[in-house]
Motif scaffolding. Structure first.
Motif, PDB file in Angstrom:
ATOM      1  N   UNK A 222       0.846  -1.191   0.000  1.00  0.00           N
ATOM      2  CA  UNK A 222       0.000   0.000   0.000  1.00  0.00           C
ATOM      3  C   UNK A 222       0.884   1.244   0.000  1.00  0.00           C
ATOM      4  N   UNK A 241       1.284  -3.226   5.147  1.00  0.00           N
ATOM      5  CA  UNK A 241      -0.077  -3.219   4.613  1.00  0.00           C
ATOM      6  C   UNK A 241      -0.028  -3.469   3.119  1.00  0.00           C
ATOM      7  N   UNK A 254      -9.925  -0.888  -1.700  1.00  0.00           N
ATOM      8  CA  UNK A 254      -9.070  -0.849  -0.515  1.00  0.00           C
ATOM      9  C   UNK A 254      -9.916  -0.962   0.757  1.00  0.00           C
ATOM     10  N   UNK A 258      -7.995  -4.423   2.034  1.00  0.00           N
ATOM     11  CA  UNK A 258      -6.701  -4.143   2.661  1.00  0.00           C
ATOM     12  C   UNK A 258      -6.303  -5.274   3.613  1.00  0.00           C
ATOM     13  N   UNK A 288      -7.302  -6.106   7.287  1.00  0.00           N
ATOM     14  CA  UNK A 288      -6.966  -4.968   8.159  1.00  0.00           C
ATOM     15  C   UNK A 288      -8.227  -4.270   8.643  1.00  0.00           C
ATOM     16  N   UNK A 289      -9.373  -4.624   8.074  1.00  0.00           N
ATOM     17  CA  UNK A 289     -10.620  -3.946   8.419  1.00  0.00           C
ATOM     18  C   UNK A 289     -11.191  -4.592   9.682  1.00  0.00           C
ATOM     19  N   UNK A 296      -9.318   0.712  10.314  1.00  0.00           N
ATOM     20  CA  UNK A 296      -8.154  -0.123  10.062  1.00  0.00           C
ATOM     21  C   UNK A 296      -7.498  -0.531  11.385  1.00  0.00           C
TER      22      UNK A 296
END
Lengths: 364, 551
Positions: A222, A241, A254, A258, A288-289, A296
């Protein structure tokens, strides 16, 4: 101001009053427009005014002795403040012309010049007006009688009769067919806007169940968009990430796809055999969510292997398939099955095996 | 001394208007309107004035703001973000800040005024609550006020989402999660609001329309209604000498109050300008444009959202998965249930109180908070709940600054949120009753002067001095809660109303409100400077108190 404000009360009005506001004794009312008869009363009170009820002031009988000297000083103070306010306006225009915006420092000076002079203008006007009202104008309290809010009974009854007569004349009460069909016509009208709003968005369908990860999608970093080799991500404790290749600038993608890539020593992992197959050489990929409300989960504590979401402090254990160890999240972060391709780049084995992000009704 | 003649031009304008509107009488009545003097009546004024400031500064901002999520590469004056891809909303916010003279000032004034607006509404509402100014005939204005407060929250949330920076985007993300948690329709609501999946390209333009048109339009209409009702019903006033249910005493509108109010408007505006000039707020250029993958730690929303943040933080991780569906209680309850728990009693309180006390009288002289102990205690427990939730929303900051374990703060708040309001209720009620006793004592035999006197008999007494008339009026201002219609009539037959379930609940609640009432003390007549010679009907408690006073 305290509740027991001790003023020098003289004999007079008792504080208790019947609750319904009934009058027992009627003091002279000041503050309502004088009815015809009280004109007479007032003019006899002050005979030298030649019929002018306001000769002594707008509220007859109300006065407040202030020395002429004090009033004059008040006028001077007020005038001084008003002049300052005017100069403030001059400074404001000057500041607007002199100070340009642009970089952080220029903007800061411009902001201070404009804001500072505006403050001076406004506070000077406020102060001048305060001087005016406190030093120049007399201070007194005026008593205003309240009129009872409920209408007199006959008045109410008369209106009721009038209204019902009108309803009868219109036929609204007499013909139920008219009344009911009118209601039938009106009722759905309120729902039409809701129908019109249908095209605000597409239906959810299964969209929340899928992300942009597919078999063989490269994991790219990212920010840089560079693909990542497993060999380049080899120091234990590392975290980075990644997003699906080709979606680096697609915020919608994203927002779902992510992934937090963490490198652990393979022996540190406490996973089922299936989950073990989703990792590669101690590299483990979690969504990551956050499963709470979607922030995040960006903080990682190396020593304890905890992933922490800074919004509401949901905490996940990176060694144990992101099991929730604290906080309001109810589910672990979903794992993305990863592997490497022929060139050694990290790629996805498939999409996530469960929906990512916050819980929703159809999630199951 | 006579009235100066009306200047010709002014008279001309007056005549012109009067010829068309018949306004002389109307204007004469309204310019004589009386406004009681008390500092707490200025809280609502602050709210009104800051609302005007928000409208003015907000209009300025719309001239440059571009509510679009279309992505562009930045090349404006703020060089640190050169080359960064961002939405036009964020880009135009930077442009207002760095390329428009006075733009940053207006942005900061707008934001500060919004915070002041909501804070002022809060405090104004507390004043109205604690003094019972919401009672008949003002219940409907209370409803309008409560609606304005809730709309203020919504408007604030919409507004700070617009710049599309990293911080505000996170607020939107949380809003998405909250919508998704709603059973059955949650996903549909989310897809309709965002025009698809988060973040999409529709949410900023939609929020913009709501923020600058729909919500402020409704609020403006409600503010006008609030003000017209106030004007028509006239102000409440605090108890004091000469103040009665049937009158209102204070400064007349013209000329003194108009100038006072004008001065106060300029003070409020001046302080807001001062903050806008020297106190940085929401420096969006430091946060960067929104991306769903990044976040800065220590993220905090505007203060009025903090309590919802806190409630989300401390709620335990409850979730029900059954029959193929998910019920996300750990989001649903704190984000929607808790606000409901706070706002519902707030909205219905005037009606609830009237039902319990059976008090259908018109009230124009307000209560002192101590004289309604149950209401005051209830209000304080609400304030405590709000305050604790608000602090819980900053538990990471508390943990960092005070160096206490993060999870410890969460556990602390989990318990405190339940115990705190209960303790606050009990303590407040006791304080109120204590103050009532003091008032009753002062009204019946004056206040302790601190002067010790020896009587011819050798006895020492402390001289009590009579209250002034004004103070005495205040001390006996308490109005008794009316008794409910007897539950049992003379023949021992229960009345129909009290037999039903609701009837029994009502008499229990009524009993709870009145059970430890302190009787209102009758004021003394004249004399009694010696502190002796109590009235024959002196209550036991008072007699005891008096004994204690003697040495």
């Amino acid at each position: 101001m305290t509740d027991n404000d001790n003023t020098n009360g003289s004999a007079g009005v008792p504080g208790e009053e019947p609750a319904d506001g009934a009058e027992t004794r009627r003091p002279r009312v000041i503050g309502t427009p004088p009815p015809a008869e009280s004109h007479r009363l007032l003019s006899t009170d002050t005979p030298e005014t030649d019929g002018d009820p306001y000769a002594a002031g707008p509220y007859p009988g109300m006065a407040h002795e202030r020395s002429e000297e004090r009033i004059r000083s008040g006028v001077r103070w007020a005038a001084l403040f008003f002049v300052i306010a005017f100069l403030g306006s001059v400074a404001f225009v000057a500041g607007y012309v002199i100070f340009q915006v642009g970089d952080l420092w220029q903007t800061k000076w411009s902001n201070m010049a404009l804001g500072g002079s505006l403050t001076v203008i406004l506070l000077a006007i406020a102060s001048g007006m305060t001087m005016w009202v406190r030093r120049v104008m007399p201070h007194y309290d005026v008593v205003d009688e309240r009129h009872p809010l409920p209408s007199e009974q006959p008045e109410k009854q008369d209106f009721g009769k009038f209204f019902m007569a009108g309803a009868k004349e219109s036929g609204f009460t007499r013909y139920p067919l008219l009344r009911r069909t009118l209601m039938l016509a009106m009722a759905p009208l309120g729902l039409l806007p809701l129908v019109l709003l249908r095209d605000l968005g597409p239906l959810p369908e299964k969209k929340l169940r899928h992300t942009d990860w597919k078999k063989g999608t490269k994991l790219v970093v990212d920010g840089t968009g560079e693909p990542l080799r497993a060999a380049d991500f080899s120091s234990p404790g590392g975290i980075i990430t990644v997003v699906p290749e080709g979606k680096e600038h697609d915020l919608d993608s994203i927002a779902k796809s992510t992934v937090l890539l963490i490198k652990l020593r393979p022996e540190e992992l406490e996973l089922t055999e299936e989950q073990m197959n989703w990792t590669y050489d101690g590299i483990i990929a979690y969504s990551k969510i956050c499963t709470h409300v979607g922030c995040p989960a960006a903080l990682y504590e190396q020593s304890t292997h905890r992933i922490l979401c800074p919004c509401h402090q949901s905490t996940f254990d990176a060694r144990k398939a992101a099991k929730v160890t604290f906080g309001p999240a109810a589910r672990p972060l979903p794992m993305l099955p990863i592997t490497v391709d022929a060139e050694g780049y990290l790629v996805a084995q498939s999409d996530f095996h469960e929906p990512v992000g916050p819980s929703f009704w159809e999630r199951g | 001394m006579t009235t100066p003649p009306t200047p010709k031009a002014l008279g001309g304008v007056g005549t012109y208007i009067d010829d068309r509107f018949h306004s002389a009488r109307f204007a004469g009545v309204n310019l004589r309107k009386v406004f009681p003097n008390h500092w707490s009546f200025m809280l609502g004024e602050i709210a009104l004035y800051s609302f005007i400031i928000i409208l003015l500064s907000g209009t300025f901002l719309t001239f440059w703001f571009n509510p679009s999520m279309h992505e562009v590469v930045y090349d404006g004056s703020y060089t640190k973000l050169h080359g960064v891809t961002m939405s036009q909303a964020y880009e135009s916010t930077l442009r207002i800040s760095f390329d428009v003279r006075g733009g940053l000032l207006m942005r900061q004034v707008h934001h500060w005024a919004a915070l002041i607006f909501i804070a002022a509404m809060f405090v104004h509402m507390l004043r109205v609550f604690f003094t019972g100014a919401f009672r008949k005939p003002r219940e409907l204005n209370w409803l309008i006020g409560a609606t304005l407060l809730i709309l203020g929250f919504v408007e604030g949330l919409l507004g700070y989402s617009l710049p599309d920076d990293l911080l505000s985007g996170m607020g939107l993300r949380i809003a998405e999660g909250v919508l998704l948690s709603i059973p059955v329709v949650g996903t549909y609501l989310m897809f309709f609001l965002f025009g698809g999946e988060f973040p999409g390209h529709d949410i900023i333009p939609r929020f913009f329309t709501l923020h600058v048109l729909l919500i402020p339009g409704i609020m403006l209409a409600l503010v006008v209604a609030h003000f017209m009702i106030l004007w028509h019903q006239k102000h409440t006033q605090y108890p004091g000498k000469g103040k009665k249910e049937s009158n209102v005493i204070g400064t007349p509108m013209y000329p003194a109050f108009a100038v006072k109010a004008g001065a106060f408007f300029f003070f409020v505006f001046g302080v807001t300008a001062l903050l806008g000039a020297f106190a940085q707020i929401n420096p969006v250029w430091l946060y960067g444009p929104f991306t769903p993958a990044a976040i800065s730690s220590g993220s905090q929303p505007d203060f009025y959202m903090g309590w919802l943040e806190g409630s989300l933080r401390v709620f335990p991780a409850w979730e029900i998965n059954a029959f193929g569906y998910t019920l996300a209680l750990s989001v649903l309850i704190p984000a929607l249930g808790i606000p409901g728990l706070v706002f519902t009693p707030l909205i219905i309180w005037p009606f609830l109180e009237q039902w319990v006390t059976g008090d259908k009288r018109q009230h124009h002289v307000v209560d002192r908070p101590r004289n309604a102990p149950v209401r005051t205690a209830f209000g304080m427990s609400g304030v405590t709940l709000y305050g604790l939730l608000w602090l819980a929303g900053a538990n990471d900051v508390i943990s960092e600054r005070l160096d206490v374990p993060l999870y410890g703060t969460t556990w602390f708040f989990r318990f405190a949120l339940i115990l705190g309001p209960i303790i606050a209720f009990i303590v407040t009620k006791r304080i109120c009753l204590g103050l009532q006793r003091r008032d009753a004592a002062a009204a019946s035999h004056g206040y302790e002067s601190g002067i010790i006197k020896q009587l011819p008999s050798g006895e020492f007494i402390e001289v009590h001095q009579l209250l002034t008339e004004d103070a005495e009026t205040v001390a006996v201002a308490k109005k008794e809660v009316p008794a409910l219609a007897a539950a049992v009539d003379g023949d021992g037959v229960p009345s129909p109303g009290s037999r039903s379930m609701m009837g029994r609940v009502r008499s229990r609640l009524h009993n709870f409100v009145v059970k430890d009432d302190i009787p209102v003390g009758e004021p003394h007549g004249n004399g009694h400077g010696d502190g002796h010679g109590g009235r024959p009907e002196l209550g036991e408690a008072e007699a005891e108190e008096r004994k204690e006073l003697r040495h």
